[in-house]
Design a protein around this motif. Structure first.
Motif, PDB file in Angstrom:
ATOM      1  N   ASP A 153      53.741   1.421 -21.494  1.00  0.00           N
ATOM      2  CA  ASP A 153      53.669   0.883 -22.940  1.00  0.00           C
ATOM      3  C   ASP A 153      53.108  -0.593 -22.834  1.00  0.00           C
ATOM      4  OD1 ASP A 153      55.950   0.142 -21.280  1.00  0.00           O
ATOM      5  OD2 ASP A 153      57.012  -0.030 -23.208  1.00  0.00           O
ATOM      6  N   VAL A 154      53.073  -1.342 -21.835  1.00  0.00           N
ATOM      7  CA  VAL A 154      52.591  -2.769 -21.806  1.00  0.00           C
ATOM      8  C   VAL A 154      51.586  -2.871 -20.599  1.00  0.00           C
ATOM      9  CG1 VAL A 154      54.800  -3.689 -22.722  1.00  0.00           C
ATOM     10  CG2 VAL A 154      54.446  -3.411 -20.288  1.00  0.00           C
ATOM     11  N   PRO A 155      50.708  -3.677 -20.866  1.00  0.00           N
ATOM     12  CA  PRO A 155      49.526  -3.911 -19.914  1.00  0.00           C
ATOM     13  C   PRO A 155      50.437  -4.598 -18.513  1.00  0.00           C
ATOM     14  CG  PRO A 155      49.142  -5.172 -21.933  1.00  0.00           C
ATOM     15  CD  PRO A 155      50.691  -4.811 -21.931  1.00  0.00           C
ATOM     16  N   SER A 188      45.310   4.312 -18.237  1.00  0.00           N
ATOM     17  CA  SER A 188      45.895   3.952 -19.440  1.00  0.00           C
ATOM     18  C   SER A 188      44.800   3.229 -20.400  1.00  0.00           C
ATOM     19  CB  SER A 188      46.947   2.766 -19.061  1.00  0.00           C
ATOM     20  OG  SER A 188      47.830   3.340 -18.106  1.00  0.00           O
ATOM     21  N   GLU A 189      45.389   2.902 -21.579  1.00  0.00           N
ATOM     22  CA  GLU A 189      44.358   2.366 -22.499  1.00  0.00           C
ATOM     23  C   GLU A 189      44.134   0.797 -22.306  1.00  0.00           C
ATOM     24  OE1 GLU A 189      42.838   3.856 -25.347  1.00  0.00           O
ATOM     25  OE2 GLU A 189      43.716   5.649 -24.256  1.00  0.00           O
ATOM     26  N   THR A 190      44.901   0.309 -21.552  1.00  0.00           N
ATOM     27  CA  THR A 190      44.957  -1.121 -21.272  1.00  0.00           C
ATOM     28  C   THR A 190      44.624  -1.070 -19.568  1.00  0.00           C
ATOM     29  OG1 THR A 190      47.006  -1.433 -20.878  1.00  0.00           O
ATOM     30  CG2 THR A 190      46.182  -2.093 -22.929  1.00  0.00           C
ATOM     31  N   ARG A 212      49.275  -0.717 -10.928  1.00  0.00           N
ATOM     32  CA  ARG A 212      50.411   0.290 -11.163  1.00  0.00           C
ATOM     33  C   ARG A 212      49.912   1.749 -10.642  1.00  0.00           C
ATOM     34  NH1 ARG A 212      50.862  -1.028 -17.543  1.00  0.00           N
ATOM     35  NH2 ARG A 212      48.931  -0.215 -18.302  1.00  0.00           N
ATOM     36  N   ILE A 213      48.680   1.865 -10.087  1.00  0.00           N
ATOM     37  CA  ILE A 213      48.173   3.169  -9.498  1.00  0.00           C
ATOM     38  C   ILE A 213      48.097   3.274  -8.106  1.00  0.00           C
ATOM     39  CG2 ILE A 213      47.527   4.193 -11.767  1.00  0.00           C
ATOM     40  CD1 ILE A 213      44.624   3.052 -10.845  1.00  0.00           C
ATOM     41  N   SER A 214      48.854   2.481  -7.210  1.00  0.00           N
ATOM     42  CA  SER A 214      48.591   2.428  -5.844  1.00  0.00           C
ATOM     43  C   SER A 214      49.367   3.616  -5.109  1.00  0.00           C
ATOM     44  CB  SER A 214      49.160   1.065  -5.337  1.00  0.00           C
ATOM     45  OG  SER A 214      48.555   0.129  -5.920  1.00  0.00           O
TER      46      SER A 214
END
Length: 322
Positions: A153-155, A188-190, A212-214
């Motif tokens: 929900d946040v970058p 994500s969008e960001t 955040r996708i490691s």
């Protein structure tokens, strides 16, 4: 004992409730969460008092611990400060720098103390080397996390990288000169992966990577300064300090000696500072209680939280989206 209440009883809010309840420096009066079903369940399971309204909780407290989603931080924190209550607020301090600066003004106007939850400042590995930093000139930080929908929900800069931004700002005694950044949006969008280069007025350069996708977690930072290298593993809570000093005239047989092109000899020394195990979240909450009771400056002030957000927003604004 200071009377404390928690606003927001999600994943992190429940951790804060548990620790405040355990602390000898606070009396936990209860919590408020807009989700009435979740509130009832938490009350029944843990015995914490659920307040019917946010205002009722704030009224009952000396200190309000704000652990709501970031989008609500400003509105909630403004109510807390205007009620004359001390404010502990999770990072990032607010959604925008303008909101954060407004909170700073309000806190001064209403004479209340505030602390931002930049918990890595209390990481025992970072604390063990705090007195080793002199004038770092190159810093490299990697903060990699496995994918968790809760954080999108946040970058990624405000979710992960801001931890390292705050830690770096706390040890580099210079103003930021320029910021460049690139990011990749995968799911994500960001951007989910971001890299930033922060240059300081004194010549220091910090290179930060957050993802955040490691496939595996990593939270490491390396600091290079004249004649020293400092490594901090925030995840494993380990640190290492490697120093170089002029070699003695007669070094012992096991000494590690380097000789440069000019013939100058340096000896390498390894220093592994003692790390005291702690609960970083409990420490940040209890040091805030100490700051209130002793009328001293909190370890992570609202101004410092604002500066970390300001640099994070510069990273976002300078994104080259790949």
């Amino acid at each position: 004992m200071l009377k404390a209440g928690v606003l927001g009883a999600g994943h992190l809010g429940k951790i804060h409730l548990k620790l405040l309840n355990q602390s000898s420096k606070y009396e936990l009066v209860g919590f408020f969460d807009a989700d009435t079903q979740a509130s009832q369940k938490i009350s029944e399971e843990f015995g914490y008092k659920s307040f019917p309204t946010m205002e009722a909780l704030i009224e009952a407290c000396d200190v309000v611990d704000v652990v709501t989603p970031t989008i609500y931080h400003f509105d909630v924190a403004e109510k807390v400060i205007r009620a004359g209550k001390h404010l502990f607020i999770e990072k990032p301090i607010t959604q925008t720098v303008e909101e954060a600066e407004k909170l700073l003004e309000l806190a001064q106007e209403y004479n209340v103390k505030g602390q931002v939850g930049h918990v890595e400042r209390f990481n025992p590995a970072f604390m063990a080397v705090r007195d080793k930093f002199e004038n770092p000139m190159f810093i490299e930080a990697h903060r990699l996390a496995e994918f968790n929908p809760r954080g999108t929900d946040v970058p990624v800069v405000l979710d992960l990288m801001i931890h390292d931004i705050d830690a770096i700002l706390s040890v580099v005694k210079s103003e930021v000169k320029s910021v460049s950044a690139s990011g990749v949006s995968v799911i994500s969008e960001t951007p989910d992966i971001a890299n930033a280069r922060i240059e300081f007025e004194n010549g220091c350069v910090a290179n930060l990577t957050a993802s955040r996708i490691s496939m595996k977690k990593m939270r490491k930072a390396r600091f290079f300064q004249r004649d020293a290298y400092i490594s901090v593993d925030f995840l494993e809570k380990k640190c290492e300090v490697v120093k170089m000093k002029d070699a003695p005239e007669h070094p012992d047989d096991f000494a590690m000696i380097l000789t440069n092109a000019e013939g100058v000899k340096k000896q390498i020394y390894f220093d592994n500072p003692e790390i005291d195990s702690n609960n970083a979240i409990l420490d940040e909450l209890e040091t805030f209680a100490d700051a209130i009771n002793n009328d001293t400056t909190p370890i992570v002030t609202l101004a410092q939280g604002t500066n970390a957000l300001r640099v994070a927003m510069q990273v976002i604004e300078n994104f080259k989206i790949l």
